[in-house]
Write an enzyme that holds these catalytic residues in place. Structure first.
Site, PDB file in Angstrom:
ATOM      1  N   LYS A  50      56.926  41.843  44.470  1.00 35.07           N
ATOM      2  CA  LYS A  50      55.835  42.037  45.262  1.00 35.07           C
ATOM      3  C   LYS A  50      54.974  40.522  45.505  1.00 35.07           C
ATOM      4  O   LYS A  50      54.323  40.569  46.108  1.00 35.07           O
ATOM      5  CB  LYS A  50      55.223  41.558  44.177  1.00 35.07           C
ATOM      6  CG  LYS A  50      53.768  41.499  42.805  1.00 35.07           C
ATOM      7  CD  LYS A  50      52.812  42.108  43.842  1.00 35.07           C
ATOM      8  CE  LYS A  50      51.858  41.726  43.446  1.00 35.07           C
ATOM      9  NZ  LYS A  50      50.701  42.742  44.101  1.00 35.07           N
ATOM     10  N   GLU A  97      52.096  46.366  40.675  1.00 34.00           N
ATOM     11  CA  GLU A  97      51.437  47.039  42.013  1.00 34.00           C
ATOM     12  C   GLU A  97      50.801  46.610  43.379  1.00 34.00           C
ATOM     13  O   GLU A  97      50.859  45.232  43.529  1.00 34.00           O
ATOM     14  CB  GLU A  97      49.547  47.003  40.828  1.00 34.00           C
ATOM     15  CG  GLU A  97      49.281  45.169  40.766  1.00 34.00           C
ATOM     16  CD  GLU A  97      48.293  45.203  41.393  1.00 34.00           C
ATOM     17  OE1 GLU A  97      47.279  45.945  42.319  1.00 34.00           O
ATOM     18  OE2 GLU A  97      47.574  43.822  41.660  1.00 34.00           O
ATOM     19  N   CYS A 138      45.087  37.618  45.386  1.00 38.03           N
ATOM     20  CA  CYS A 138      46.501  37.605  45.524  1.00 38.03           C
ATOM     21  C   CYS A 138      46.656  36.892  46.615  1.00 38.03           C
ATOM     22  O   CYS A 138      48.217  36.160  46.159  1.00 38.03           O
ATOM     23  CB  CYS A 138      46.376  39.217  45.404  1.00 38.03           C
ATOM     24  SG  CYS A 138      46.311  40.005  43.718  1.00 38.03           S
TER      25      CYS A 138
END
Length: 321
Positions: free
Chosen positions: A66, A7, A122
């Site tokens: 990612k 995501e 993140c």
């Protein structure tokens, strides 16, 4: 079959990012079975995402993409923060430099806002994952390169905290400081790796009395985060930290205001009223470059921020109380 479908949602805009993504990334095995599985998942996304925005790769490419996406964003923030230090020493404005650089179509303007550093769940995690991967592959120069992104982020936080102490006549011991913002960015209550935590930890260690206001973060969350970072018990921490219900309460009788989160609310406050309730001289440290600094100086504030020399017409000749 196991697919990789990372995501790329940002906190505060996750629903929009899901409905109108820049891209959808699907990785899988380079086999007939893997290709069929990728097509099935792609078919689901094609109900609302244009097919040209759905990118299919092998599993390694998807997983690495990612990490690299977040690492590149973190790197841009650390890069502009290094320039903010140069600007403070030369008289350049980091906002003006960032605007000029961002107009280059090869670079673009996003993630070039100087600040007290990046936070969230993140960026740091994914950069560390990239470092670990590079070390595992015995690519030490690569690991050291990405480690500098983290080190610069830590340095920027500490540098900003030191700026506060140095400009409050070298000591914040016993002084009340209003902290505006505790979340790692606006429009979220998430405090994970928030730069505000690290600035507060430094000021607490220097003996400051902090009055913290954030429109979304709970008092329990603030106390828990600071207790973990300082090693102080919640009871000990309450001697150094108070939680305010609104910004005017936090600023009353304070020596300084510190902007740690770029909440829109902070740009709309009545700073003339706030100034009238503060100790004199009154200081404001803008860690997010969201306020009109010249206007604040005209009110009587001593203003300091990342990436810009203090205005020449500061009122530093007022005697400290």
């Amino acid at each position: 079959q196991v697919l990789s479908n990372p995501e790329f949602l940002a906190e505060g805009s996750a629903i929009h990012d899901l409905l109108a993504p820049d891209r959808v990334l699907i990785g899988g095995d380079e086999t007939i079975e893997g290709s069929l599985a990728i097509k099935k998942l792609s078919w689901i996304y094609e109900h609302w995402v244009p097919k040209e925005k759905i990118l299919t790769t092998n599993t390694w490419s998807s997983e690495l993409s990612k990490l690299v996406a977040n690492a590149f964003l973190a790197q841009r923030i650390s890069s502009i923060n290094t320039i903010s230090a140069i600007c403070e020493s030369t008289g350049a404005s980091v906002s003006e430099v960032a605007k000029a650089v961002g107009l280059d179509s090869r670079i673009g303007p996003k993630f070039l806002n100087a600040s007290i550093g990046f936070g969230g769940s993140c960026f740091q995690k994914d950069v560390y994952n990239l470092i670990y991967l590079a070390e595992s592959l015995k690519l030490e120069p690569v690991a050291q390169y990405w480690l500098q992104v983290i080190k610069i982020n830590d340095w920027q936080r500490e540098r900003f905290a030191q700026m506060i102490v140095q400009n409050l006549f070298g000591s914040v011991s016993g002084k009340k400081i209003a902290i505006y913002g505790f979340a790692f960015k606006k429009d979220t209550a998430d405090t994970r790796e928030s730069s505000s935590i690290y600035v507060c930890r430094y000021l607490i260690a220097e003996g400051a009395s902090l009055h913290i206001y954030d429109p979304k973060v709970t008092s329990d969350r603030i106390h828990l985060d600071l207790s973990e970072q300082t090693g102080l018990s919640e009871r000990e921490l309450r001697n150094h930290v108070k939680i305010a219900n609104e910004p005017y309460e936090a600023a009353k009788d304070s020596h300084a205001i510190v902007i740690c989160t770029e909440w829109d609310e902070f740009t709309k406050l009545d700073y003339e009223l706030i100034y009238s309730t503060m100790q004199k001289p009154s200081f404001l440290f803008d860690g997010r470059l969201i306020l009109d600094h010249d206007h604040l100086v005209s009110m009587g504030f001593n203003v300091f921020c990342v990436g810009k020399k203090p205005p020449k017409n500061q009122f530093l000749n007022q005697s400290p109380l």
